[in-house]
Design a protein around this motif. Structure first.
Motif, mmCIF file in Angstrom:
data_model
loop_
_atom_site.group_PDB
_atom_site.id
_atom_site.type_symbol
_atom_site.label_atom_id
_atom_site.label_comp_id
_atom_site.label_asym_id
_atom_site.label_seq_id
_atom_site.Cartn_x
_atom_site.Cartn_y
_atom_site.Cartn_z
ATOM 1 N N THR A 160 0.853 -1.206 0.000
ATOM 2 C CA THR A 160 0.000 0.000 0.000
ATOM 3 C C THR A 160 0.887 1.253 0.000
ATOM 4 N N TYR A 161 0.242 2.417 -0.121
ATOM 5 C CA TYR A 161 0.993 3.682 -0.013
ATOM 6 C C TYR A 161 1.655 3.817 1.364
ATOM 7 N N ALA A 196 -11.765 -3.517 -1.612
ATOM 8 C CA ALA A 196 -11.729 -3.990 -3.007
ATOM 9 C C ALA A 196 -12.708 -5.142 -3.218
ATOM 10 N N ASP A 249 -13.648 1.936 -4.161
ATOM 11 C CA ASP A 249 -12.548 2.662 -4.804
ATOM 12 C C ASP A 249 -11.296 2.599 -3.913
ATOM 13 N N SER A 306 -8.261 3.765 -4.998
ATOM 14 C CA SER A 306 -7.232 4.583 -5.648
ATOM 15 C C SER A 306 -6.438 5.451 -4.660
ATOM 16 N N LYS A 307 -7.001 5.722 -3.471
ATOM 17 C CA LYS A 307 -6.257 6.532 -2.488
ATOM 18 C C LYS A 307 -5.304 5.668 -1.663
ATOM 19 N N PRO A 333 -1.039 2.304 -5.539
ATOM 20 C CA PRO A 333 -0.773 2.847 -6.871
ATOM 21 C C PRO A 333 -1.628 2.147 -7.944
ATOM 22 N N GLU A 334 -1.740 2.824 -9.075
ATOM 23 C CA GLU A 334 -2.624 2.341 -10.147
ATOM 24 C C GLU A 334 -2.292 0.911 -10.595
ATOM 25 N N CYS A 335 -0.984 0.616 -10.746
ATOM 26 C CA CYS A 335 -0.600 -0.719 -11.227
ATOM 27 C C CYS A 335 -1.037 -1.802 -10.236
ATOM 28 N N GLN A 384 -3.703 -1.422 -8.119
ATOM 29 C CA GLN A 384 -5.182 -1.459 -8.199
ATOM 30 C C GLN A 384 -5.632 -2.460 -9.241
ATOM 31 N N LYS A 385 -4.964 -2.395 -10.391
ATOM 32 C CA LYS A 385 -5.347 -3.250 -11.508
ATOM 33 C C LYS A 385 -5.162 -4.729 -11.132
ATOM 34 N N LYS A 409 -7.887 -5.862 -8.723
ATOM 35 C CA LYS A 409 -9.157 -6.082 -9.433
ATOM 36 C C LYS A 409 -9.131 -7.383 -10.223
#
Ligand code: ADP
Length: 159
Positions: free
Chosen positions: A14-15, A135, A140, A142-143, A146-148, A150-151, A154
């Motif tokens: 995670t971030y 998830a 969501d 996204s916070k 990172p995007e990669c 998230q994908k 999913k």
């Protein structure tokens, strides 16, 4: 050379983890991020998937290396000549467990010390389990990651 090991499950990264990795890497010559195998939990991602996700999000940090390990952390640290364990502290709820782990590790190997980075307030609430839970309900994230990542979450949950 001043090296450290940042161990964890990172299921997924995670971030909050990325913040600790960047801050630890900034004050050390070399940081090994070590993904724990066989920790008794049933993970969402395999160890190889977690290692690859960590490689992806740390690709610009030249002094960060991603590895996996099983067994005792103190043995893994010794094998790599590292004497410093890095952990993150979010809230008092982390403290008791982290204190116990750090003291146990020192009893097993008095040469090893644990240093703690207090979480950035922005990520104080954030955990891999919260990300997995949100998830799983299609929320969501996204916070949180990172995007990669998230994908990949999913994709994994849609299987
Ligand atoms: P573990 O199963 O070992 O707790 P985690 O992947 O959940 O593995 O966490 C690894 C380390 O990262 C732990 O020290 C944890 O406290 C820290 N950490 C997790 N999330 C955050 C966050 N949001 N901010 C700071 N540290 C964090």
């Amino acid at each position: 050379m001043y090296s450290g090991i940042y161990p964890g499950s990172f299921d997924p990264v995670t971030y909050g983890h990325i913040d600790i990795i960047k801050r630890a890497a900034a004050v050390m010559d070399h940081l090994i991020v070590a993904v724990l195998k066989n920790n008794g939990k049933t993970p969402l991602f395999s160890v190889d998937e977690r290692v690859n996700m960590l490689k992806e999000v740390t690709k610009d940090l030249k002094n960060v290396e991603i590895m996996s390990f099983s067994g005792l952390l103190v043995n893994f640290a010794k094998e790599h000549g590292v004497k410093v364990i890095v952990r993150g502290l979010r809230a008092v709820t982390d403290f008791e467990y982290e204190l116990l782990m750090s003291q146990t590790n020192r009893v097993m190997d008095p040469d090893i010390d644990t240093i703690f980075f207090t979480t950035d307030l922005e990520y104080a609430y954030l955990s891999s389990s919260i990300v997995r839970e949100i998830a799983s309900y299609g929320g969501d994230i996204s916070k949180f990651v990172p995007e990669c990542i998230q994908k990949q979450i999913k994709d994994k949950l849609s299987k």
